[in-house]
Design an enzyme around this catalytic site. Structure first.
Site, short mmCIF file in Angstrom:
data_model
loop_
_atom_site.label_atom_id
_atom_site.label_comp_id
_atom_site.label_asym_id
_atom_site.label_seq_id
_atom_site.Cartn_x
_atom_site.Cartn_y
_atom_site.Cartn_z
N SER A 124 6.86 -41.01 -23.24
CA SER A 124 7.62 -41.96 -24.06
C SER A 124 7.57 -41.68 -25.55
CB SER A 124 7.13 -43.39 -23.79
OG SER A 124 5.72 -43.48 -23.85
N THR A 125 7.31 -40.44 -25.94
CA THR A 125 7.29 -40.12 -27.36
C THR A 125 8.69 -39.86 -27.91
OG1 THR A 125 6.90 -37.77 -26.91
CG2 THR A 125 4.96 -39.16 -27.26
N TYR A 145 15.81 -28.99 -10.57
CA TYR A 145 15.75 -30.32 -11.14
C TYR A 145 16.37 -31.34 -10.19
CZ TYR A 145 16.90 -34.25 -14.24
OH TYR A 145 17.05 -35.49 -14.79
#
Length: 264
Positions: free
Chosen positions: A15-16, A154
């Protein structure tokens, strides 16, 4: 609608920046005590400060942890032994020919995109079930349903994430705990800007590059634009609230209409 999360403790992994950071801010705005997470101490500190700046009365802390490392996860659990809300946002992506993706890279994608979330669900879900309340939200992707040819690895991990969600929702059956995934569509983040540059050329002005990317690589989008992180955060915050008590085991779409289906 009252999305009051006062008294709730929430961890948002990865969450940076980007979607994770937007979720942290929105949960703080709704009253949750938010734990920001990342691997770099200075970035975690800066991100926590940004949340405090955006929500001055918020309770915000930061935990530095590489969630693919067992010792780091153990350290995180010592610092944050109990949660009401777990948002599994951590994830990696990148364009690569499917024929060139080697075993080690497949393993890395599964470790980050799937197993890191599984470990945390396994750690925090029992306490949530015992207390009779909890919210687990994993940030999946439209790629879980529409496998992108330019990043098959992915897409496969995001498909697995949906199965993880459904399975753990069954584990939490009847306990007051909900477990959901959010299918995020193509979203405007720093990482996506780099990804767009890879596909359409980094020398184009951003607005032109975005239009070309959506036209050539994401033509299914009904928005015909990238989604902003805050729009994903709105969906997540609702799912974390008491108002979403009847939504569990689901793949909730916040995809801009990208997935061509009349079902969720």
């Amino acid at each position: 609608m009252d999305l009051d999360l006062g008294g709730r403790v929430a961890l948002v992994t990865g969450s940076t920046q980007g979607i994770g950071h937007a979720i942290a801010v929105r949960l703080a705005e709704a009253g949750a005590a938010v734990v920001v997470n990342g691997r770099d101490g200075s970035r975690v500190e800066a991100a926590a400060k940004q949340v405090r700046d955006a929500v001055p009365d918020a309770t915000v802390s930061g935990v530095v942890a590489d969630l693919t490392a067992a010792q780091d996860v153990d350290d995180l659990l010592l610092q944050v032994p109990s949660l009401d809300i777990l948002v599994n946002n951590l994830g990696i992506f990148g364009a690569k020919s499917a024929l060139e993706i080697e075993d080690d890279e497949w393993r890395r994608y599964f470790e980050v995109n799937v197993l890191a979330g599984v470990r945390l669900i396994r750690a925090y879900l029992p306490g949530m079930m015992e207390r009779g309340f909890g919210r687990v939200v994993s940030i999946s992707s439209d790629s879980s349903v529409v496998t992108p040819v330019e990043m098959v690895h992915y897409g496969v991990t995001k498909t697995a994430q949906l199965a993880v969600t459904r399975g753990f929702a069954k584990v939490a059956k009847g306990t007051g705990v909900t477990v959901n995934s959010v299918l995020a569509g193509p979203t405007h983040t720093g990482g996506v800007e780099e990804f767009v540059g890879q596909l359409v050329g980094s020398d184009l002005p951003w607005e032109e590059a975005q239009r070309r990317f959506m036209r050539e690589h994401r033509p299914q989008s009904l928005l015909e634009r990238l989604i902003e992180p805050g729009e994903i955060a709105n969906t997540v915050t609702y799912l974390c609230s008491d108002l979403a008590s009847a939504t569990t085991g689901g793949a909730v779409r916040s995809d801009g209409g990208y997935v061509d289906s009349i079902l969720p």
